[in-house]
Design an enzyme around this catalytic site. Structure first.
Site, short mmCIF file in Angstrom:
data_model
loop_
_atom_site.label_atom_id
_atom_site.label_comp_id
_atom_site.label_asym_id
_atom_site.label_seq_id
_atom_site.Cartn_x
_atom_site.Cartn_y
_atom_site.Cartn_z
N GLY A 5 -2.79 4.67 -0.82
CA GLY A 5 -2.71 3.36 -0.17
C GLY A 5 -2.25 3.50 1.25
O GLY A 5 -1.57 4.46 1.62
N GLY A 7 -0.67 0.95 4.23
CA GLY A 7 -0.25 -0.38 4.69
C GLY A 7 -0.03 -0.35 6.18
O GLY A 7 -0.39 0.63 6.85
N PHE A 9 2.82 -0.26 7.79
CA PHE A 9 3.84 0.72 8.16
C PHE A 9 3.84 1.94 7.26
O PHE A 9 4.16 3.04 7.69
CB PHE A 9 5.24 0.07 8.09
CG PHE A 9 5.41 -1.02 9.09
CD1 PHE A 9 5.49 -0.72 10.44
CD2 PHE A 9 5.45 -2.34 8.69
CE1 PHE A 9 5.64 -1.72 11.37
CE2 PHE A 9 5.59 -3.35 9.62
CZ PHE A 9 5.68 -3.04 10.97
N GLY A 10 3.47 1.73 6.02
CA GLY A 10 3.62 2.81 5.04
C GLY A 10 2.33 3.48 4.63
O GLY A 10 1.27 2.87 4.64
N VAL A 12 1.01 5.48 1.25
CA VAL A 12 1.45 5.68 -0.12
C VAL A 12 0.72 6.87 -0.73
O VAL A 12 -0.51 6.93 -0.68
CB VAL A 12 1.25 4.40 -0.97
CG1 VAL A 12 1.75 4.61 -2.39
CG2 VAL A 12 1.97 3.22 -0.33
N LYS A 27 5.96 5.84 -1.18
CA LYS A 27 5.63 5.15 0.08
C LYS A 27 6.46 5.77 1.19
O LYS A 27 7.69 5.84 1.10
CB LYS A 27 5.91 3.65 -0.05
CG LYS A 27 5.81 2.87 1.25
CD LYS A 27 5.46 1.41 1.01
CE LYS A 27 6.42 0.45 1.64
NZ LYS A 27 6.00 -0.95 1.49
N ASP A 121 5.32 -12.42 1.09
CA ASP A 121 4.03 -11.79 1.41
C ASP A 121 3.21 -11.62 0.13
O ASP A 121 2.58 -10.58 -0.09
CB ASP A 121 4.29 -10.43 2.09
CG ASP A 121 3.04 -9.85 2.76
OD1 ASP A 121 2.07 -10.61 2.98
OD2 ASP A 121 3.03 -8.64 3.04
P1 ATP Z 1 1.55 -4.02 4.30
O1 ATP Z 1 0.47 -3.67 5.24
O2 ATP Z 1 1.10 -5.01 3.27
O3 ATP Z 1 2.85 -4.39 4.93
P2 ATP Z 1 2.97 -1.68 3.36
O4 ATP Z 1 2.90 -0.73 4.50
O5 ATP Z 1 4.28 -2.36 3.16
O6 ATP Z 1 1.80 -2.71 3.43
P3 ATP Z 1 2.47 -1.44 0.54
O7 ATP Z 1 1.84 -2.79 0.52
O8 ATP Z 1 3.78 -1.29 -0.15
O9 ATP Z 1 2.59 -0.89 2.04
O10 ATP Z 1 1.45 -0.37 -0.04
C1 ATP Z 1 0.16 -0.20 0.52
C2 ATP Z 1 -0.87 -0.01 -0.58
O11 ATP Z 1 -0.58 1.20 -1.33
C3 ATP Z 1 -0.91 -1.11 -1.62
O12 ATP Z 1 -1.70 -2.21 -1.23
C4 ATP Z 1 -1.47 -0.37 -2.85
O13 ATP Z 1 -2.87 -0.30 -2.82
C5 ATP Z 1 -0.89 1.03 -2.71
N1 ATP Z 1 0.35 1.17 -3.51
C6 ATP Z 1 1.58 0.81 -3.13
N2 ATP Z 1 2.51 1.04 -4.08
C7 ATP Z 1 1.84 1.58 -5.12
C8 ATP Z 1 2.23 2.04 -6.45
N3 ATP Z 1 3.49 1.97 -6.86
N4 ATP Z 1 1.26 2.53 -7.26
C9 ATP Z 1 -0.03 2.58 -6.84
N5 ATP Z 1 -0.47 2.18 -5.62
C10 ATP Z 1 0.45 1.67 -4.77
MG MG Z 2 1.24 -4.45 1.34
#
Ligand code: ATP
Ligand code: MG
Length: 248
Positions: A5, A7, A9-10, A12, A27, A121
């Site tokens: 994944g 996102g 900032f992150g 995964v 993450k 969110d």
């Molecule tokens: P955003 O752009 O929404 O702020 P973010 O950087 O905070 O995103 P997350 O939304 O926590 O990141 O994770 C990004 C993606 O990674 C998720 O949409 C999902 O597809 C995948 N992902 C996150 N956590 C998990 C998990 N525990 N198991 C499987 N896939 C995951």
């Molecule tokens: Mg997200």
């Protein structure tokens, strides 16, 4: 490590516990990407909040580690993908199936709100489905604590799911913005489309602020009524989570 994944900032990644062989999702948030004070505060909040949450429909965060360059959230791995892709694949869900997912979301968000935590969110990209077809809420990056007598003003999340009071930088208590997003998600599950959708931002904001959307006639009267009560602009008249749970 395989990336599962990405996102804002992150990143995964999928990993495995050396001894138990259990799969975990990690993450990784690079500290260099978190430059503003506001972002730093949000990250600190996310670290604090996720360690407080223990609910079967909220992804379990086992540990949060940190080194000089990054923060690592070690989480339970959820294998079924995002609810977003599930809806796209099926075009739309039956009311019966949507109700099952919706109840799980309600139970998780009721737990959060009872513990004075809001998500801010909620959207199908932040709702994962596990191998038992159960919802797991992720991403408390915009989460916060709230107080009944204190107001928040920050805009968070995606405009498509954002409550009208968030758009005008008006003040809000907290739980009511999650109820609105859940209303948008419920609509998206049963129709396969978004209630408020246009690429023209001013038009999108106008439609959200006046709750201007099309209610398909195929929806059962009870469901249409619930969506209407959730997508109510006046926060005092908008249905509360506790009322939705009672009315089920
Ligand atoms: P955003 O752009 O929404 O702020 P973010 O950087 O905070 O995103 P997350 O939304 O926590 O990141 O994770 C990004 C993606 O990674 C998720 O949409 C999902 O597809 C995948 N992902 C996150 N956590 C998990 C998990 N525990 N198991 C499987 N896939 C995951
Ligand atoms: Mg997200």
């Amino acid at each position: 490590m395989q990336t599962i994944g990405q996102g804002t900032f992150g990143t995964v990644k999928l990993s495995q516990h050396v001894v138990t062989r259990q799969k975990v999702a990690i993450k990784i948030i690079e500290k260099a990407s978190v430059t503003e004070d506001k972002q730093r505060n949000s990250l600190q909040r996310e670290i604090r909040l996720v360690q407080l949450l223990h609910h079967r429909h909220i992804v379990k965060v086992y540990d949060v580690l940190e080194d000089a360059t990054a923060v690592f959230f070690i989480m339970e791995y959820v294998s079924g993908g995002e609810l977003f892709d599930y809806i796209v694949q099926k075009r739309s869900l039956s009311e019966w199936e949507a109700r099952i997912f919706f109840r799980q979301m309600l139970s998780a968000m009721d737990y959060c709100h009872k513990n004075s935590i809001i998500h801010r969110d909620l959207k199908p990209e932040n709702l994962l489905i596990d191998s038992n077809k159960c919802v797991k809420i992720i991403d408390f990056g915009f989460g916060n604590t709230f107080h009944r007598d204190k107001f928040l003003t920050t805009f968070c999340g995606s405009p498509f799911y954002a409550a009208p009071e968030m758009l005008g930088a008006k003040s809000y208590v907290g739980p009511e913005v999650d109820v609105w997003s859940l209303g948008v998600i419920l609509y998206a599950m049963v129709t396969g489309s978004l209630p408020f959708h246009t690429e023209v931002l001013p038009e999108l904001l106008k439609r959200i602020k006046s709750a201007e959307y099309h209610m398909p006639s195929k929806l059962s009267p009870n469901l249409a009524d619930l969506i209407r009560r959730m997508l109510t602009v006046d926060t005092k008249k908008r249905i509360k989570l506790s009322e939705i749970i009672k009315s089920k």
